[in-house]
Design an enzyme around this catalytic site. Sequence first.
Site, PDB file in Angstrom:
ATOM      1  N   LYS A 199       0.826  -1.212   0.000  1.00 55.41           N
ATOM      2  CA  LYS A 199       0.000   0.000   0.000  1.00 55.41           C
ATOM      3  C   LYS A 199       0.865   1.268   0.000  1.00 55.41           C
ATOM      4  O   LYS A 199       2.045   1.217   0.331  1.00 55.41           O
ATOM      5  CB  LYS A 199      -0.933  -0.001   1.224  1.00 55.41           C
TER       6      LYS A 199
HETATM    7  C1  LIG Z   1      -9.884  -1.840  -1.263  1.00 54.73           C
HETATM    8  C2  LIG Z   1      -9.291  -2.791  -0.302  1.00 54.73           C
HETATM    9  N1  LIG Z   1      -9.964  -3.067   0.839  1.00 54.73           N
HETATM   10  C3  LIG Z   1      -9.488  -3.914   1.751  1.00 54.73           C
HETATM   11  C4  LIG Z   1      -8.263  -4.547   1.557  1.00 54.73           C
HETATM   12  C5  LIG Z   1      -7.808  -5.514   2.596  1.00 54.73           C
HETATM   13  O1  LIG Z   1      -6.673  -5.093   3.290  1.00 54.73           O
HETATM   14  P1  LIG Z   1      -5.698  -6.186   3.925  1.00 54.73           P
HETATM   15  O2  LIG Z   1      -6.535  -7.092   4.764  1.00 54.73           O
HETATM   16  O3  LIG Z   1      -4.752  -5.378   4.742  1.00 54.73           O
HETATM   17  O4  LIG Z   1      -5.041  -6.902   2.793  1.00 54.73           O
HETATM   18  C6  LIG Z   1      -7.514  -4.293   0.385  1.00 54.73           C
HETATM   19  C7  LIG Z   1      -6.264  -4.974   0.149  1.00 54.73           C
HETATM   20  N2  LIG Z   1      -5.706  -5.021  -0.971  1.00 54.73           N
HETATM   21  C8  LIG Z   1      -4.613  -5.775  -1.517  1.00 54.73           C
HETATM   22  C9  LIG Z   1      -5.074  -6.154  -2.904  1.00 54.73           C
HETATM   23  O5  LIG Z   1      -5.238  -4.977  -3.664  1.00 54.73           O
HETATM   24  C10 LIG Z   1      -4.072  -7.044  -3.603  1.00 54.73           C
HETATM   25  O6  LIG Z   1      -2.938  -6.228  -3.809  1.00 54.73           O
HETATM   26  P2  LIG Z   1      -1.843  -6.619  -4.874  1.00 54.73           P
HETATM   27  O7  LIG Z   1      -1.368  -5.369  -5.532  1.00 54.73           O
HETATM   28  O8  LIG Z   1      -2.338  -7.718  -5.718  1.00 54.73           O
HETATM   29  O9  LIG Z   1      -0.723  -7.099  -3.864  1.00 54.73           O
HETATM   30  P3  LIG Z   1       0.525  -8.059  -4.119  1.00 54.73           P
HETATM   31  O10 LIG Z   1       0.601  -8.425  -5.554  1.00 54.73           O
HETATM   32  O11 LIG Z   1       0.528  -9.118  -3.112  1.00 54.73           O
HETATM   33  O12 LIG Z   1       1.721  -7.078  -3.765  1.00 54.73           O
HETATM   34  C11 LIG Z   1       2.019  -5.936  -4.576  1.00 54.73           C
HETATM   35  C12 LIG Z   1       3.464  -6.040  -5.063  1.00 54.73           C
HETATM   36  O13 LIG Z   1       4.341  -6.048  -3.979  1.00 54.73           O
HETATM   37  C13 LIG Z   1       5.245  -7.133  -4.031  1.00 54.73           C
HETATM   38  N3  LIG Z   1       5.503  -7.587  -2.664  1.00 54.73           N
HETATM   39  C14 LIG Z   1       4.458  -7.936  -1.876  1.00 54.73           C
HETATM   40  C15 LIG Z   1       4.657  -8.313  -0.579  1.00 54.73           C
HETATM   41  C16 LIG Z   1       3.523  -8.722   0.320  1.00 54.73           C
HETATM   42  C17 LIG Z   1       5.998  -8.322  -0.064  1.00 54.73           C
HETATM   43  O14 LIG Z   1       6.253  -8.640   1.093  1.00 54.73           O
HETATM   44  N4  LIG Z   1       7.009  -7.950  -0.874  1.00 54.73           N
HETATM   45  C18 LIG Z   1       6.782  -7.586  -2.181  1.00 54.73           C
HETATM   46  O15 LIG Z   1       7.733  -7.262  -2.906  1.00 54.73           O
HETATM   47  C19 LIG Z   1       4.589  -8.161  -4.914  1.00 54.73           C
HETATM   48  C20 LIG Z   1       3.724  -7.326  -5.830  1.00 54.73           C
HETATM   49  O16 LIG Z   1       4.470  -6.994  -6.985  1.00 54.73           O
HETATM   50  O17 LIG Z   1      -3.792  -8.164  -2.833  1.00 54.73           O
HETATM   51  C21 LIG Z   1      -3.312  -7.913  -1.504  1.00 54.73           C
HETATM   52  C22 LIG Z   1      -3.092  -9.228  -0.798  1.00 54.73           C
HETATM   53  C23 LIG Z   1      -4.268  -7.016  -0.726  1.00 54.73           C
HETATM   54  O18 LIG Z   1      -3.687  -6.624   0.477  1.00 54.73           O
HETATM   55  C24 LIG Z   1      -8.043  -3.407  -0.554  1.00 54.73           C
HETATM   56  O19 LIG Z   1      -7.386  -3.116  -1.681  1.00 54.73           O
END
Ligand SMILES: Cc1ncc(COP(=O)(O)O)c(/C=N/[C@@H]2[C@@H](O)[C@@H](OP(=O)(O)OP(=O)(O)OC[C@H]3O[C@@H](n4cc(C)c(=O)[nH]c4=O)C[C@@H]3O)O[C@H](C)[C@H]2O)c1O
Lengths: 362, 362
Positions: A185
């Site tokens: 985030k």
């Molecule tokens: C609108 C809304 N409401 C509630 C929530 C819920 O919040 P939460 O319970 O805190 O997850 C979300 C969460 N939102 C996110 C959601 O948008 C999605 O985000 P994402 O961009 O797909 O995330 P990701 O691909 O895991 O990480 C982004 C990049 O970061 C890299 N990375 C990741 C990690 C963890 C690391 O350690 N090191 C890295 O280098 C890998 C990816 O390239 O998936 C997550 C698990 C949620 O927390 C939301 O968008």
Amino acid sequence: MIKFLDLHKINHRYEAEIRERIGAVLDSGWYLQGKQNERFSRAFADYCGVAHALGVANGLDALTLILKAYGFGEGEEIIVPANTYIASILAISQCGCMPVLVEPDLETYNIDPDLIEQRITDRTRAIMVVHLYGQAVRMERIWALADKYGLKVIEDAAQAHGAFYQGRRVGSLGDAAGFSFYPGKNLGALGDAGGITTADEALFEKIKAIANYGSDYKYHHIYKGVNSRLDEIQAGILEVKLQYLDEDNARRRQIAAFYREHIVNPQVLLPWTYAEDAHVWHVFVVRVPRRQAFQAYLEEHGIQTNIHYPTPAHRQLAYTEWAELSMPVTERIHEEVISLPISPVMSDDEAGRVVEIVNGWR
Amino acid sequence: MIKFLDLHKINHRYEAEIRERIGAVLDSGWYLQGKQNERFSRAFADYCGVAHALGVANGLDALTLILKAYGFGEGEEIIVPANTYIASILAISQCGCMPVLVEPDLETYNIDPDLIEQRITDRTRAIMVVHLYGQAVRMERIWALADKYGLKVIEDAAQAHGAFYQGRRVGSLGDAAGFSFYPGKNLGALGDAGGITTADEALFEKIKAIANYGSDYKYHHIYKGVNSRLDEIQAGILEVKLQYLDEDNARRRQIAAFYREHIVNPQVLLPWTYAEDAHVWHVFVVRVPRRQAFQAYLEEHGIQTNIHYPTPAHRQLAYTEWAELSMPVTERIHEEVISLPISPVMSDDEAGRVVEIVNGWR
Ligand SMILES: Cc1ncc(COP(=O)(O)O)c(/C=N/[C@@H]2[C@@H](O)[C@@H](OP(=O)(O)OP(=O)(O)OC[C@H]3O[C@@H](n4cc(C)c(=O)[nH]c4=O)C[C@@H]3O)O[C@H](C)[C@H]2O)c1O
Ligand SMILES: Cc1ncc(COP(=O)(O)O)c(/C=N/[C@@H]2[C@@H](O)[C@@H](OP(=O)(O)OP(=O)(O)OC[C@H]3O[C@@H](n4cc(C)c(=O)[nH]c4=O)C[C@@H]3O)O[C@H](C)[C@H]2O)c1O
């Protein structure tokens, strides 16, 4: 290779401060509900311009706790955009409420205010707005509806730390807001973390108790609560990073502006904003007709992308009861969106390279 | 002043290793669901002698997740001791199930196996045993009842990491077990943390998905899940500390043996164990008739104590529906218990001083 998000690089900028802060927690021997939480929640409340903030375990918990504190449950409905990360909707299901999905508009990707009123029933209790992709929802109409029907307004601000609407930050625009500090985030911890903001003191105290085994003080349990707290270590890290959030968001705005000026490819539909300070560009989402081929092409040219999101909630196995639901705008968005790299640590060169490659797509 | 529990001192012993481990997580740029979790859960499963372990956000979540994964809910009953930390019971309420309270016996303070069968109905789905204060429940009768009535056995092992029953560790004694790694536990993180162990692979996979927004892989949601994960930082710290758990528990046993040998005060009822290796002495609980005066006396003489616990669940405001319930054994325990300092970093001198002061109480 241009990473979608280089979290190591992002956090490395503050490594000395972060290590010092972790060291302070180790030295104190106090790991939960201590000074770091106090300091961070004070700073975060001030940042958002709202009276109270509370650190919790993660963003999904933040939303669930708000709904629980209001006592919403079985037989009650919460309005929520169909186009969101599924966690917004899971929070509602978690409380036994019925999520009532509303289509977004294709300009902001946020909930379409024109479509809300027709979905309000006498079971509706709240409107959950999601400031998606980093852009604050235009609240005027939402406030009016909430007023008219006596509904609570809950912000899912997980993707929009620092964004403004009419000079006020997200987190101060509704009755209560849930934040995620997931590592990716705009304000990210080094593990799971979340937060709640509200001006409502009674609600704040109730959430604090519910999140602490339902107890208002040690061994005194007034609610059937849960455990959802923010580690002192993460609170310390977040306090460090909060100092730089506005700077980071400014850099995101620069890159977004650069993309929006220089990406000129008729196949690539650029994002739009109704006001520059409304958007903190958590992700830079474009729409392309042949997304899969486009993504493969970018990958081939060393550009990592992500898709926010490939499948809407109503098409997930978790919600088979919605299998027949038709949400054409949401479905189209989920078919066409793709997120280009954006982050406070991207260089001009990297952004230039992204532009060049994207413009080369046929 | 002899602290009830000197967590700073406990963790300071491994400070170099802990800092190194945190450094490794910072360097990796990976903060969730990564290598540290893999390593710790492998090590913890092996330690418990069970096929699978999963890190989750905390101990209360661990229990809730197990019940959710079994699909227990509205109209179903779970048997649980009335004498426990309220979290065991909250987990059951959280799932919409009815907790059916059973009295403990006054020898072990654990659930009285003789009283379980009469509380089994056709709505009973599971027996949740709690290995309270560090002592494993004698499982023979529980297993037989579970067999006879087709019930699941769920262990709440939050207080008994490493304790044995018939040569097997807690965590391997039921169908699934929930652990807390709250900082004060025998194996404690530096923040909130929990774990689940089970031999049941299908259950394990289901819990893993439910705890990860209900998804079996990224953006693919098969359950209405939650967010409950173990930070990489905490997993790394726990892996470091797990190496020393048996040593730490051995030292706790020494202190407990010393107390049990040398505290000779007719007003102070000492704890008992049915087998030395069954007990890891998470807390050293004695019973005294005039507890409040005794606690004040100890405090005056520089000895910090704690009470596990002052008020049983059925006398809490969170459970007003039980206001009429009478649980005389549980109530008596809650009126008389007090926990003396015990920890792996207590010196012989400190233990000697506790004995002396306790023996001086009239
Ligand atoms: C609108 C809304 N409401 C509630 C929530 C819920 O919040 P939460 O319970 O805190 O997850 C979300 C969460 N939102 C996110 C959601 O948008 C999605 O985000 P994402 O961009 O797909 O995330 P990701 O691909 O895991 O990480 C982004 C990049 O970061 C890299 N990375 C990741 C990690 C963890 C690391 O350690 N090191 C890295 O280098 C890998 C990816 O390239 O998936 C997550 C698990 C949620 O927390 C939301 O968008
Ligand atoms: C059977 C059973 N089932 C499920 C659970 C739920 O697991 P959980 O969700 O992980 O909490 C428990 C939790 N059990 C414990 C419960 O036993 C109780 O434990 P307690 O001994 O009263 O704990 P405490 O007084 O907060 O801490 C012990 C000592 O440690 C000091 N301390 C504490 C902290 C946090 C610190 O940072 N630094 C310190 O120096 C202060 C105290 O002297 O309260 C906790 C909040 C629960 O996690 C349980 O016992």
